[in-house]
Design an enzyme around this catalytic site. Structure first.
Site, PDB file in Angstrom:
ATOM      1  N   THR A 283       0.842  -1.192   0.000  1.00  0.00           N
ATOM      2  CA  THR A 283       0.000   0.000   0.000  1.00  0.00           C
ATOM      3  C   THR A 283       0.877   1.242   0.000  1.00  0.00           C
ATOM      4  O   THR A 283       2.069   1.183   0.308  1.00  0.00           O
ATOM      5  CB  THR A 283      -0.901   0.066   1.243  1.00  0.00           C
ATOM      6  OG1 THR A 283      -0.107   0.396   2.392  1.00  0.00           O
ATOM      7  CG2 THR A 283      -1.621  -1.250   1.478  1.00  0.00           C
ATOM      8  N   ASP A 284       0.290   2.379  -0.314  1.00  0.00           N
ATOM      9  CA  ASP A 284       0.953   3.638  -0.039  1.00  0.00           C
ATOM     10  C   ASP A 284       0.766   3.935   1.457  1.00  0.00           C
ATOM     11  O   ASP A 284       0.062   3.214   2.172  1.00  0.00           O
ATOM     12  CB  ASP A 284       0.372   4.756  -0.906  1.00  0.00           C
ATOM     13  CG  ASP A 284       1.372   5.876  -1.149  1.00  0.00           C
ATOM     14  OD1 ASP A 284       2.277   6.053  -0.309  1.00  0.00           O
ATOM     15  OD2 ASP A 284       1.245   6.578  -2.166  1.00  0.00           O
ATOM     16  N   TYR A 285       1.380   4.990   1.915  1.00  0.00           N
ATOM     17  CA  TYR A 285       1.438   5.342   3.338  1.00  0.00           C
ATOM     18  C   TYR A 285       0.028   5.420   3.944  1.00  0.00           C
ATOM     19  O   TYR A 285      -0.760   6.276   3.579  1.00  0.00           O
ATOM     20  CB  TYR A 285       2.139   6.694   3.462  1.00  0.00           C
ATOM     21  CG  TYR A 285       2.754   7.013   4.785  1.00  0.00           C
ATOM     22  CD1 TYR A 285       4.113   6.858   5.002  1.00  0.00           C
ATOM     23  CD2 TYR A 285       1.980   7.507   5.828  1.00  0.00           C
ATOM     24  CE1 TYR A 285       4.701   7.182   6.216  1.00  0.00           C
ATOM     25  CE2 TYR A 285       2.551   7.828   7.046  1.00  0.00           C
ATOM     26  CZ  TYR A 285       3.912   7.662   7.241  1.00  0.00           C
ATOM     27  OH  TYR A 285       4.480   7.990   8.448  1.00  0.00           O
ATOM     28  N   GLY A 287      -2.488   3.604   3.399  1.00  0.00           N
ATOM     29  CA  GLY A 287      -3.531   3.457   2.379  1.00  0.00           C
ATOM     30  C   GLY A 287      -4.736   2.666   2.848  1.00  0.00           C
ATOM     31  O   GLY A 287      -5.879   2.956   2.467  1.00  0.00           O
TER      32      GLY A 287
END
Length: 760
Positions: A283-285, A287
């Site tokens: 995931t992104d930060y 997410g």
């Protein structure tokens, strides 16, 4: 312990050869054996990617993160740097945890590590794939020498909206060029053997469509048709997958009403089943946590949604770590899904050779002799010169003469902290070379350099503070605007030529730096206009992380050199170009609009049923145009001048027909007709005149960067095959349809030199 791991891994390698180049997800006995030994808690721990937090050299043993590592609750760490720290933490994982599983160490190595290259948008304007690949190779060399084994790059989001700050991190508006750069970056980071200690695992991001956020506002909604996705926005991600990228990062935006982090169609049906990706998805930060705000349910529900969709690793949020046991118990996820995610992560660590040698990236001697070397800095200087785009040069004002007096004016003239640009997280900003320092060194002893700041970045101190975060302050001057301007004019009147260093600060673009007004800030425009009124020749050195509105400046300023944010050696590289030691050859990869009202704007748009028919941009009622502005941009995609001039003649096709299996050769004679040696980016575009669905007015299908001596002519050839004519039709079949095509060749996307052929 280390020898035991090495012996076991060697035995496995002898039994089952693994191709690390392709990152293939074949069954690896070592990984399967390890998976069988893991508890549920240890499995879920591998899916957890927390931030380094309180880890400090010499204190790692007592940190909160250390306890989680010992308990097997961490698969990797984010944003920890330096060999000493990483070795200390890795030691906890491989000597104190039950199963001795090594950690991944990830960092945003976006456009260099300590040696910093131009921002990615600037790199793309070099149109030089070997050069771009080498920047990623150097970045991998430095980062790996300092303990990093995983980078969250390349960012390949197509964007046609310069209000979006993250335009600076991407490669512009074109899927063909973006795909070429994606492949080059992956090759540069990963090399041909991930078991080498100077290669690192790449992560293509942000999957997918992130650059098309509504209103150009970061983290915002994206909504588009599948046919547009496949033809215009997905190709660069697919190119990275085909190049063997090890990991993929899910984007923040939603797609078809479902956030990418929880979108099974995106992460499983498309990425894995259609494209065959077998690495792991991160995931992104936070997410997963952010899906709660999207309205997808609480953290447990959102975490289960992410795992079911195809997410393998959770960055920072710890939603998987804290909720999966309950979801498994309640039947919301399966053990098979957890095992598959763990298997992919263990396989990535295996491919990196971490089970063989967990400390392979922790050689202190490498860090001391391979990071921020003179060789790397010299290369960064060269790269920066290749990224600069000459937008205007009336009466050959540039290159500057090495005599007389130069007034260097502007808030960007003497700020080393801003030279590296956004997402330069490991750069030692104060070591970057400001323009004032560089111009003094390059100009020579016969040139007097006078300096004045001239203005602050903006009239608004609060806006300036937001635009100069992360230690990149311009040190706002407390004198009044009138005092600053007065000093600048006094300096200007003493000079033979004025160099105005204006534009954006480094953090005026980048993540969470969207702008509704994409002009040069008004205080700087006022300064520039005052300098022009002196009657002295003015060169605008433009710092920017996005296309700006330059309608006024394009008319009033004699010379404009767009330098983006050039990196560690900025001041030297800019000066190399200003004084003609390097002839600029950069070409725009994103369109510069007349005003923000034209946005989104891009060259490869569709036609309408009522296109504007005149070539002068004159208003015509009941056609597709603006009542108050021309349709075309100030500077089109592919545009860029040189200190010399180039002509194109004898455009030829090897045949006027083409069939499947044929290769059509397109050739043109390119001549350097000016007074300097130079490089020209020769660009080939096609147009499919009739299709089962509407087709763009032009599409880039080839380019070559050609070096030509003064007076030299070269024949440049391109080979077109049926694959170059294919597109995704209404049914999302990848096809080439018989019919008539046009081929355009020239120095930018506005070229009208064309010939036609027919696909039979």
């Amino acid at each position: 312990m280390k020898n035991r791991i090495s012996t076991l891994c060697l035995t496995v390698v002898l039994l089952c050869l693994v191709t690390t180049k392709s990152m293939a997800q074949e069954t690896v006995p070592f990984v399967e054996d390890l998976l069988q030994k893991m508890t549920l808690e240890e499995k879920i721990g591998q899916l957890n990617l927390p931030g380094a937090g309180d880890v400090v050299t010499g204190q790692a043993q007592n940190s909160d993160i250390a306890k989680k590592i010992e308990e097997g609750k961490v698969g990797g760490l984010l944003n920890l740097t330096s060999v000493e720290k990483i070795r200390e933490v890795q030691k906890i994982a491989v000597e104190k945890s039950r199963l001795k599983i090594p950690l991944l160490f990830g960092l945003d190595v976006i456009h260099g590590y300590k040696t910093t290259f131009p921002i990615p948008l600037g790199l793309s304007t070099s149109w030089d794939m070997p050069l771009i690949e080498k920047t990623a190779r150097v970045a991998a060399q430095e980062a790996s020498a300092d303990g990093i084994n995983w980078t969250f790059s390349p960012m390949v989001d197509i964007s046609r909206d310069p209000r979006w700050g993250r335009v600076s991190e991407g490669n512009g508006e074109d899927p063909y060029l973006g795909s070429a750069i994606a492949k080059a970056m992956v090759r540069g980071y990963q090399g041909d053997d991930l078991t080498k200690n100077n290669t690192i695992m790449a992560c293509v991001k942000h999957f997918a469509l992130y650059g098309a956020s509504e209103a150009g506002r970061d983290y915002n909604t994206v909504d588009m048709s599948r046919i547009r996705m496949y033809n215009e926005y997905l190709p660069p991600y697919k190119a990275a997958i085909d190049a063997g990228v090890g990991t993929v990062m899910a984007s923040f935006n939603e797609i078809d009403g479902i956030p990418a982090t929880g979108n099974k169609w995106l992460l499983t049906d498309l990425l894995r089943k259609q494209w065959g990706f077998e690495g792991f998805v991160v995931t992104d930060y936070t997410g997963i946590n952010e899906m709660v705000a999207h309205g997808m349910g609480d953290l447990q529900t959102s975490s289960a949604l992410a795992l079911n969709a195809g997410v393998d690793m959770d960055m920072v949020g710890e939603g998987l770590l804290n909720t999966l046991p309950k979801s498994l118990e309640e039947g919301k996820v399966t053990m098979e899904q957890i095992d598959n995610a763990v298997r992919r992560i263990l396989k990535a660590k295996y491919d990196l050779g971490l089970f063989d040698d967990p400390y392979k990236y922790c050689e202190v001697k490498r860090a001391k002799k391979e990071v921020y070397t003179k060789e790397n800095r010299d290369f960064a200087r060269e790269v920066a010169t290749q990224s600069m785009v000459l937008l205007k040069n009336k009466n050959q004002l540039l290159p500057l003469k090495r005599t007389g007096t130069i007034a260097l004016v502007g808030p960007l003239a003497n700020t080393s902290e801003n030279m590296a640009g956004t997402w330069s997280v490991s750069t030692e900003q104060s070591k970057s070379i400001a323009l004032l320092e560089g111009i003094k060194e390059v100009a020579g002893k016969k040139v007097d350099i006078l300096y004045a700041k001239g203005s602050n970045l903006t009239y608004d101190p609060e806006l300036e503070a937001r635009a100069t975060m992360f230690g990149k302050s311009l040190n706002r001057d407390n004198r009044s605007d009138a005092e600053l301007l007065k000093e600048a004019l006094e300096v200007a009147h003493k000079a033979d030529v004025i160099v105005a260093a204006l534009g954006e600060a480094a953090e005026f673009s980048g993540e969470s730096s969207s702008r509704t007004n994409i002009e040069i800030p008004q205080v700087q425009k006022d300064l520039l206009n005052a300098l022009l009124k002196t009657g002295k020749p003015v060169v605008l050195v433009l710092f920017t992380g996005r296309p700006l509105v330059l309608k006024e400046e394009s008319k009033t300023v004699p010379a404009i050199l767009n330098v983006w944010f050039p990196g560690s050696e900025a001041g030297l590289a800019i000066s190399d170009v200003l004084f003609g030691d390097v002839n600029p050859s950069g070409k725009l990869t994103a369109t510069f609009p007349q005003n923000v009202g034209q946005v989104p704007i891009f060259y490869n748009h569709k036609n309408t049923g009522r296109p504007l028919k005149n070539k002068e941009g004159k208003f015509e009622k009941f056609t597709s145009n603006y009542i108050d502005e021309r349709n075309e941009p100030v500077y089109p995609f592919g545009y860029g001048l040189s200190y010399t001039t180039f002509t194109y003649e004898n455009l030829k096709l090897s045949s006027d027909t083409m069939r499947e299996g044929d290769t059509l050769t397109v050739s043109v004679d390119v001549a350097n007709t000016g007074d300097y040696d130079g490089k020209e980016v020769v660009q080939l575009y096609i147009r499919d005149l009739v299709g089962s669905v509407t087709r763009p007015v032009k599409e880039l299908k080839g380019f070559q960067k050609v070096a030509l001596k003064k007076g030299e002519t070269k024949t440049v050839s391109f080979n077109l095959t049926i694959d170059d004519l294919k597109f995704y039709n209404y049914d999302l079949d990848f096809v080439a349809e018989p019919g008539d095509f046009e081929v355009f060749v020239g120095g930018d996307s506005s070229t009208e030199q064309k010939l036609g052929f027919t696909l039979k």
